[in-house]
Design a protein around this motif. Structure first.
Motif, mmCIF file in Angstrom:
data_model
loop_
_atom_site.group_PDB
_atom_site.id
_atom_site.type_symbol
_atom_site.label_atom_id
_atom_site.label_comp_id
_atom_site.label_asym_id
_atom_site.label_seq_id
_atom_site.Cartn_x
_atom_site.Cartn_y
_atom_site.Cartn_z
ATOM 1 N N ASN A 1 0.806 -1.219 0.000
ATOM 2 C CA ASN A 1 0.000 0.000 0.000
ATOM 3 C C ASN A 1 0.848 1.281 0.000
ATOM 4 O O ASN A 1 0.673 2.158 0.845
ATOM 5 N N GLY A 2 1.776 1.378 -0.940
ATOM 6 C CA GLY A 2 2.516 2.625 -1.137
ATOM 7 C C GLY A 2 3.736 2.797 -0.263
ATOM 8 O O GLY A 2 3.954 2.070 0.715
ATOM 9 N N ASP A 3 4.550 3.785 -0.612
ATOM 10 C CA ASP A 3 5.792 4.116 0.105
ATOM 11 C C ASP A 3 6.725 2.913 0.194
ATOM 12 O O ASP A 3 7.193 2.535 1.271
ATOM 13 N N PHE A 4 7.034 2.329 -0.955
ATOM 14 C CA PHE A 4 8.009 1.238 -0.960
ATOM 15 C C PHE A 4 9.412 1.753 -1.250
ATOM 16 O O PHE A 4 10.383 1.000 -1.148
ATOM 17 N N VAL A 5 9.545 3.038 -1.614
ATOM 18 C CA VAL A 5 10.867 3.632 -1.802
ATOM 19 C C VAL A 5 11.060 4.798 -0.828
ATOM 20 O O VAL A 5 10.154 5.187 -0.114
ATOM 21 N N ASP A 6 12.306 5.338 -0.843
ATOM 22 C CA ASP A 6 12.729 6.451 0.027
ATOM 23 C C ASP A 6 13.029 5.957 1.449
ATOM 24 O O ASP A 6 12.557 4.933 1.900
ATOM 25 N N ARG A 7 13.838 6.779 2.130
ATOM 26 C CA ARG A 7 14.248 6.530 3.518
ATOM 27 C C ARG A 7 15.282 5.398 3.614
ATOM 28 O O ARG A 7 16.427 5.622 3.918
ATOM 29 N N GLY A 8 14.838 4.159 3.386
ATOM 30 C CA GLY A 8 15.762 3.037 3.443
ATOM 31 C C GLY A 8 16.736 3.054 2.273
ATOM 32 O O GLY A 8 16.459 3.655 1.223
ATOM 33 N N SER A 9 17.864 2.367 2.424
ATOM 34 C CA SER A 9 18.932 2.435 1.417
ATOM 35 C C SER A 9 18.924 1.276 0.428
ATOM 36 O O SER A 9 19.889 1.083 -0.313
ATOM 37 N N TRP A 10 17.825 0.516 0.399
ATOM 38 C CA TRP A 10 17.660 -0.531 -0.615
ATOM 39 C C TRP A 10 16.356 -0.319 -1.375
ATOM 40 O O TRP A 10 15.667 -1.272 -1.722
ATOM 41 N N SER A 11 16.051 0.935 -1.678
ATOM 42 C CA SER A 11 14.804 1.224 -2.395
ATOM 43 C C SER A 11 14.826 0.666 -3.806
ATOM 44 O O SER A 11 13.793 0.200 -4.319
ATOM 45 N N CYS A 12 15.979 0.704 -4.486
ATOM 46 C CA CYS A 12 16.067 0.138 -5.833
ATOM 47 C C CYS A 12 15.776 -1.358 -5.796
ATOM 48 O O CYS A 12 15.038 -1.882 -6.640
ATOM 49 N N GLU A 13 16.342 -2.041 -4.815
ATOM 50 C CA GLU A 13 16.143 -3.480 -4.706
ATOM 51 C C GLU A 13 14.680 -3.815 -4.425
ATOM 52 O O GLU A 13 14.124 -4.761 -5.011
ATOM 53 N N VAL A 14 14.049 -3.059 -3.534
ATOM 54 C CA VAL A 14 12.634 -3.297 -3.233
ATOM 55 C C VAL A 14 11.786 -3.056 -4.478
ATOM 56 O O VAL A 14 10.933 -3.882 -4.834
ATOM 57 N N ALA A 15 11.998 -1.936 -5.151
ATOM 58 C CA ALA A 15 11.198 -1.606 -6.337
ATOM 59 C C ALA A 15 11.378 -2.652 -7.427
ATOM 60 O O ALA A 15 10.394 -3.090 -8.050
#
Length: 513
Positions: free
Chosen positions: A276-290
């Motif tokens: 439900n949103g906000d899967f990027v930013d803040r944490g330093s593995w946002s590329c991996e999550v996306a």
């Protein structure tokens, strides 16, 4: 300004010191509470307001932080910390010209203040980009090319990262339009084996995919999102062996995302996931999550879903790290592709004609219905007001009616607003995210609204649990974590370990304080 007795002043100082102790423990809500107690007894101390502003900045409550800074500066115009924090509040409110003025004032006094330098760089970049947009369009709304839908794969063929890649290969088809012009990419062999290889052999080893693969994944996923409605409709009401799991913010916490699938099951034909949103930013593995999420969307288009959050937007990505991380690990072009893909994400989901799931909150206009949400043209950056923005930004409040948002965008809405919307639209509950809840999940508004947040120990500092809601018709667990619905199972989980890389490790600017 009050006349303060010596006894009151001394007690206020004790509350302030308790607030300072909570700051050291990174317990920011408690710090706000104790600074507020100090201010109730003694509203003549500039430092009380500037300290509370710091706590509110940490909670992303930019509007109330700004109000505290203004009061602090009124009491002491030379309070440098208050001026600095006001500048950062303006950054959070996306008022970059005002922020620039305060940050320049700080740098006249402290020329090497790194957080001010970084925040000023962000402001200057935003201001330059806005001027450029107006210059080329005349009205600030330039016509954007969809780089996902016009992707030319051959432009990546000479890249060293592709030539040196030794991992599992993707079969990628160059799509073309009726004029035989490049029109994006399609992956024909996405598999669970490739996803496992990407996670275990690359991401967990600190390696990246070739940019050509990333571009193809984003292009393919963007096309799938674009084909979905602004409000997706899911249903497992007649399939007792099918589970729909709803997760909240994950904010680049890749290792915790992997733990979600390990603990609660992988995506498959009998297990759908909605993040439900906000899967990027803040944490330093946002590329991996996306990239993991986008691969799962390609592999399981009918069982993996994403709603857009307020952090799937350009402004947030520039401030909170995803743009810088994406440029560091891949390229500016890849970030632009992600940006366009975020514009294609649905804004909400309805499950079993009963549960409305959106990232933020309801509209401040009581006449707006679910049907109105379905008609939103979402393929853009969100405006600063209206239902589109409110779905991403608004928060619930305990009191009835509407109130201002401490964030400065959206608004706060009470239990009566929730109840009226549910009745009008024949729904039973709202699921939303957007805010840390220490228990991972919290039922609110007479249990008609539930906040689910799935980034445990948020930013390596909050100590909160993560939460997940499973929609399992007729097989729920009453009383579990506050649940009152026989069709829901509500579970929580703790954070897992990860490499010693701090949040926003790749960020070159933003709200550093």
């Amino acid at each position: 300004m009050s006349i303060v007795s010596e006894e009151a002043a001394q007690k206020a100082l004790e509350f302030k010191n308790q607030g300072n102790a909570f700051i050291k423990e990174k317990k920011y809500p408690e710090a706000v509470e104790y600074y507020s107690k100090a201010i109730e007894l003694d509203d003549t101390q500039s430092i009380f307001f500037s300290n509370r502003a710091f706590s509110r900045l940490k909670l992303d409550n930019f509007l109330t932080a700004l109000e505290d800074c203004n009061k602090s500066i009124e009491l002491d115009p030379k309070n440098i910390k208050a001026i600095h924090r006001r500048g950062l509040s303006y950054v959070g409110l996306l008022e970059f010209s005002k922020a620039r003025k305060d940050l320049k004032t700080i740098l006249q006094v402290k020329p090497n203040e790194q957080s001010a330098l970084k925040a000023l760089e962000v402001c200057e970049r935003f201001i330059r980009e806005e001027r450029f947009k107006k210059a080329i369009s005349g009205d600030g709304e330039e016509s954007k090319v969809n780089v996902c839908a016009s992707l030319q794969l051959s432009s990546f063929d000479g890249n060293a990262d592709l030539l040196n890649y030794k991992g599992m290969e993707l079969e990628i088809v160059q799509l073309t339009n009726e004029k035989q012009e490049p029109a994006g990419a399609k992956i024909t062999n996405m598999s669970q084996e490739f996803v496992s290889h990407m996670v275990n052999e690359l991401f967990l080893e600190g390696k990246n995919l070739p940019k050509k693969y990333v571009a193809a994944i984003v292009s393919h996923a963007e096309r799938l999102f674009r084909q979905e409605a602004s409000v997706v409709e899911l249903d497992n009401s007649s399939e007792t062996d099918v589970k729909i799991s709803v997760c909240g913010d994950t904010h680049g916490q890749f290792y915790d995302v992997l733990n979600i699938f390990k603990r609660f099951g992988k995506v498959g034909s009998n297990h759908s996931y909605l993040f439900n949103g906000d899967f990027v930013d803040r944490g330093s593995w946002s590329c991996e999550v996306a990239l993991l999420f986008y691969c799962l969307k390609i592999l399981f288009p009918n069982n993996f879903f994403l709603n857009r959050g307020n952090h799937e937007t350009d402004n947030m990505n520039k401030i909170y790290g995803f743009e810088d991380e994406c440029k560091y690990k891949y390229s500016p072009r890849i970030f632009e592709m992600f940006s366009r893909s975020f514009e294609a994400l649905p804004l909400a989901t309805v499950i079993n004609d009963s549960y409305l799931v959106m990232h933020g909150g309801l509209s401040s206009d009581s006449s707006v219905t679910l049907e109105d949400f379905k008609k939103i043209n979402r393929f853009s950056q969100p405006p600063r007001d209206g239902p589109f923005m409110e779905l991403l930004w608004s928060d619930p409040q305990a009191g009835k009616g509407l109130g201002p948002s401490e964030r400065g965008l959206g608004h706060s809405f009470g239990p009566d607003i929730t109840a009226e919307f549910l009745t009008k639209n024949n729904l039973s509950k709202i699921f939303r995210s957007h805010e840390v809840r220490m228990g991972g999940v919290q039922f609110e508004h007479d249990k008609k609204l539930v906040t689910v947040f799935s980034a445990p120990n948020y930013c390596d500092s909050q100590g909160n649990l993560g939460g997940i809601i499973h929609v399992v018709p007729g097989m729920g667990t009453l009383g579990q974590n506050g649940n009152d619905d026989e069709n829901l199972t509500v579970e929580t989980f703790e954070a897992v370990g990860h490499p010693n890389i701090k949040p926003m490790a790749y960020s070159n600017g933003g709200l550093g304080f």
